[in-house]
Every structure is written in structure tokens, then in C-alpha cells.
Design a protein around this motif. Sequence first.
Motif, mmCIF file in Angstrom:
data_model
loop_
_atom_site.group_PDB
_atom_site.id
_atom_site.type_symbol
_atom_site.label_atom_id
_atom_site.label_comp_id
_atom_site.label_asym_id
_atom_site.label_seq_id
_atom_site.Cartn_x
_atom_site.Cartn_y
_atom_site.Cartn_z
ATOM 1 N N HIS A 4 0.834 -1.194 0.000
ATOM 2 C CA HIS A 4 0.000 0.000 0.000
ATOM 3 C C HIS A 4 0.874 1.251 0.000
ATOM 4 C CE1 HIS A 4 -3.371 -2.623 1.067
ATOM 5 N NE2 HIS A 4 -2.630 -3.107 2.044
ATOM 6 N N GLN A 5 0.307 2.343 -0.502
ATOM 7 C CA GLN A 5 0.954 3.654 -0.435
ATOM 8 C C GLN A 5 -0.103 4.701 -0.096
ATOM 9 O OE1 GLN A 5 3.846 4.670 -3.467
ATOM 10 N NE2 GLN A 5 3.232 6.817 -3.440
ATOM 11 N N LEU A 6 0.153 5.490 0.947
ATOM 12 C CA LEU A 6 -0.795 6.492 1.443
ATOM 13 C C LEU A 6 -0.174 7.863 1.214
ATOM 14 C CD1 LEU A 6 -1.512 4.641 4.819
ATOM 15 C CD2 LEU A 6 -2.627 4.290 2.604
ATOM 16 N N TRP A 47 -5.483 6.091 9.317
ATOM 17 C CA TRP A 47 -5.663 5.395 8.048
ATOM 18 C C TRP A 47 -6.156 3.963 8.275
ATOM 19 C CZ3 TRP A 47 -4.134 8.352 3.787
ATOM 20 C CH2 TRP A 47 -3.272 9.411 4.042
ATOM 21 N N ASN A 48 -6.955 3.500 7.342
ATOM 22 C CA ASN A 48 -7.235 2.074 7.227
ATOM 23 C C ASN A 48 -6.316 1.542 6.137
ATOM 24 O OD1 ASN A 48 -8.207 -0.497 6.496
ATOM 25 N ND2 ASN A 48 -10.286 0.011 7.146
ATOM 26 N N PRO A 49 -5.236 0.853 6.499
ATOM 27 C CA PRO A 49 -4.249 0.464 5.474
ATOM 28 C C PRO A 49 -4.788 -0.562 4.484
ATOM 29 C CG PRO A 49 -3.699 -0.522 7.575
ATOM 30 C CD PRO A 49 -4.832 0.422 7.843
ATOM 31 N N ALA A 50 -5.796 -1.333 4.907
ATOM 32 C CA ALA A 50 -6.327 -2.342 3.991
ATOM 33 C C ALA A 50 -7.063 -1.701 2.827
ATOM 34 C CB ALA A 50 -7.252 -3.295 4.744
ATOM 35 N N THR A 51 -7.775 -0.602 3.110
ATOM 36 C CA THR A 51 -8.567 0.058 2.059
ATOM 37 C C THR A 51 -7.899 1.323 1.538
ATOM 38 O OG1 THR A 51 -9.813 1.337 3.709
ATOM 39 C CG2 THR A 51 -10.680 -0.833 3.084
ATOM 40 N N GLU A 52 -6.767 1.744 2.213
ATOM 41 C CA GLU A 52 -6.054 2.977 1.863
ATOM 42 C C GLU A 52 -6.954 4.212 1.996
ATOM 43 O OE1 GLU A 52 -3.857 2.743 -1.784
ATOM 44 O OE2 GLU A 52 -3.086 0.743 -1.368
#
Length: 554
Positions: A289-291, A325-330
Motif C-alpha cells: 500500500h501507499q498512502l 488510516w485504514n491500510p487495507a482500504t487505503e
Amino acid sequence: MLASAGYDGTVRIWDPITGALYTELYGHIGGVNALCTINVDGRALLVSASNDQTVRIWDPVTRAQRHQLDGQYDYGVNALCTITVDGHVLVVSAGFSRTLQIWNPVTGTPHHQFDADTHWIRALCTITVDGQTLLASADNAGTIRTWDPVTGAQQHQLNYHMHSGMSALCPVTVDGRTLLASAGDDGTVRIWDPATETQHHQLDGHTSRIQALCTIAVDGQSLLASAGDDRTVRIWNPATETQPEQLDGHTHWIRALCTITVDGHALLAYAGDDQTIRIWDPATGTQHHQLDDHTGYGVNALCTVTVDGQTLLASAGNDSTVRIWNPATETQPEQLDGHTGGVNALCTINVGGQTLLASAGHDGTVRIWDPATGTQHHQLNGHTYGVNALCAITVNEQPMLASTGYDRTVRIWSPTTGTQYRQLDGHTHWVNALCTITVDGEALLASAGYGGTVRIWDPTTGTQRHQLDGHAGRIQALSTIFVDGQTLLASAGDDRTVRIWNPATWRCLWTIPVHHQVLACGVITDSLVIGMDVGLIAIDVAGGRGLSGSGSGR
């Protein structure tokens, strides 16, 4: 053993298994540019070359300097290698003087010298051409020459690195033939046949100057590794011109990292000056993932936070915001606004069964938030300058919050009432890092910063228990780790080392060179992960044994 050297003029010898410093060799009065080993009478010696215009031969066991070789050097010596002539192993040196000097390492006397009639020489190596051992040199103008070490006669000239200085040479085997690999300021690696003076391959991929080359055997195949200013190490197959592997760093300094579990997988989150948060699988090396929503110059802090039973990721940066952040959904469920300057530190704290989030920054405040609703519970005022680090600690069975920063104090707060419980004075410089460490069942507090010392505190009484000296510069990060069931303390910083301390004796067990400025550290799975100004590395501190833990720095 492993030898290293640099601009401080010292040569250091390390145990690569334990990371411990074996010895230091002093004598040079300028930066050391090159090292090589040589066997003399069955004994392995070490050769170093420096900007002080000398070449020195050392016995690494006795720490004694065998010889100091003073040649006709202008400014400094850039390159070293060994070469065998008439059955004798000799030392070759070159640099700004544009001469090649060959030395007898047994007597420390000149064996041969000849004028290379070139620009500054930046790299040397030996290569076998048609059964004859030759000496190869590369200069600042991008020309490679081979020489007969006995007569000094030039044998070949390869000059297709036009207008681009050469920085590295090494022989490489391709289809059973010995060829010559070169690299330089134009960012290319070139493979040459010195016998025909022709270029076989050009390996493109680096985006800036290449500083080093070496060969590496993988599954019986000779591959070529290159490293450069684009912060990558690339592994090449010189026969096919393909690049099987590229080891990338972050595009900017990495200032924060933490572990996070996503869909049952332990992942690594890290962030830095490029304003992005990246989440990687450390087992496969793939980015999940990238935020990207932070603005301003950089992300300074990361930590995980549990909201409604779900593991989320909190980040903070120079845009004065804290983001959840929700890292699973970005996706970004919450943004916490309130700080009036860059936010430097984050940590979670459990108060009355509720997980709260603490943040601190350049505005000198510590703020406590409900991450589920985004509301601010408390603002803790007391620091007179910016706050750099936070961590949770238990004092008298009560949850407390520790903070520290530019006012050189460590403060302990009650997150329940928002009042200051205690102030710890002793640091004489700015403080950057905090973490808790349990020793004999007692929770202690470690702090470190610009003074280069780690201080161990009893948070109940406010007394300083220990001071750990050893770092030669600012300490940026602290972390606890567990090795063979024992809690140890890791510290790292600007002196480009990681030090592992034993709290039973408070002595340094290992000093691990990482060769770059360290900005953050933490633990994931079996490795101590180090965030640096050039990227990430993972260190198995236990040398293959079990390792796990947690930590917080900036």
C-alpha cells in the motif's frame, strides 16, 4: 573480520558475526579512501591509503603499523590493489599524482614507479589477459588503461567513458572468459574485453554516479553488483545484460517506521521526507500500500492504533496534522487538527480500558485524542520548546505518558487528568528519543539525544539510574528488543552505528556499523529494522536466533 575506514582518518576492524568493534587503527591524519588485504609470510595484513598522501600497512592482530609508504603523491591516494610479480605479492597505489607506485610490503620500500601520464587515477585492479597478469587503472577523464607491472609499458587503452570520471573497476567472468567491468559518473556499467579493446555490454539502470562494483557468486554463476548515488544496489548478469535484482531505498530520508498487521500478515510501514507512507511485506519485499495525503515536507511519526477492534495506522507530519488510516482500504477515516506546527511524535496509551492517541510537536504541546471520534481530550502544556518524542509508561500501576524535546527535559504526565506528574532533568542537549525498558520486573525509561548519551531513569522517583556513553554523535532512535528471552536496548544515530546494550550490566554488547545516518528504528518478526537517510536495512541482532520487540523514536 571486516575492515572499514572513512573521512575521520581511522581504520576500524569489526567482528561481522557479533557486530562488535574489534580494534581501531590510528595514524592517518586525513580521510581514508581505500583498503585492501595482503598476505605477507603467511600473515594477513591490511593496507590503507589516505588523503594525507601516505599508504600504511597494518598488522590487524597486534594493531601495529608495519610500514608507512611515503610516495610522490600530490594531495592524496585514491586507490589500492595487490598484484603478483615474479612470484612476489606487491602493493599498487595511485591517486592525484598521476603515477602508479608499486611497493614491497615486506620491506616497505618502493619496487617500481611509472608515470601513467593520465588524469587523476580513481580505481585500480588486476586482470589476466592472454595468461599475463596486468594492472588496470581508471582515471578522472573516463579512460581505462592496462599496464605491464614489470616494465611499466601501457598495453591497452579503453576510452569510451568520454567526459565521465571512472570510480570503480573489477574483473568479471563471462562464459569462462575474464573481462573487465567499469563504472563511473555517467551511471553506466560497461563490460570490456581488454585483449581486443572492445566493449561487450553496457548495463543501464542507475540514474546517477556509480561508486562501487564487485562480483558475487549466486548458484555457481558469477554476477556483478553495483551501487551508486541513486541509493540503489543492482545485481546484474553480465552475460545477458539483465538485472535479476534491484535493492531500492526510499526516495528520501526515512524518519518513521512501525509494524502493522493487515489481514493477518505482519507488514512494515515507513515514511519520510517524500510525504508518502509505504507499507511493505518484509518477507517478499513487495509494497502492498501507499498512502499519499500528507502535504508539507515530510512525515515524522507513525504508530498503530486500535479503533473498534480494528488495527489502524496513525501518521503525523510537518503539515501539522495527525491522520488515521485504514491500510487495507487505503482510506483516511479521521484527520486530527489542532497542532500549530509540525507534529514530531505519536504513541498510543490505554486509559480506563480505552485506547487513546498522543501527539506532540513543534508547538511545544502534547495532545491526547480519541482516535475513534477525532476529539481532543487534553492539551498538555509545560515544554518551553518543541517536543520530539513520546512513549507510554506505567508508574505505580498507573498509565503515564512521557515526553521530551528541545527544552532538554523529560516530563511524565497523567493522561487521565492532563497534569504533569514529574520532570526529569539531566540532559544538557536537545533530546530526540524515548522508550520504556523492563529490568527485573521494573519499568524504567530510556532517553537520548544530541549529547550522544543514553540516560536510564526511574520514573517513580525521578532519579537517573545510568548513563550510557559510546555514541560519537546525536542519537536519533531507541528501541527494545528481545534476544534469547532477554530484554536488550538498541540505540542509533548520526555516528552511523547501532549499539546494543545489556540492561543487566548496562554495557554495550555490540556496535553495528550501518554506514549511514540513522533516523528511526523498530522491530518486525526476527529483525531490527533501521530507517536511514538512504533507505531501510534489517539486522538480525541475534545472528540467526529468535528476536522480537517494539520501540519508539522520533
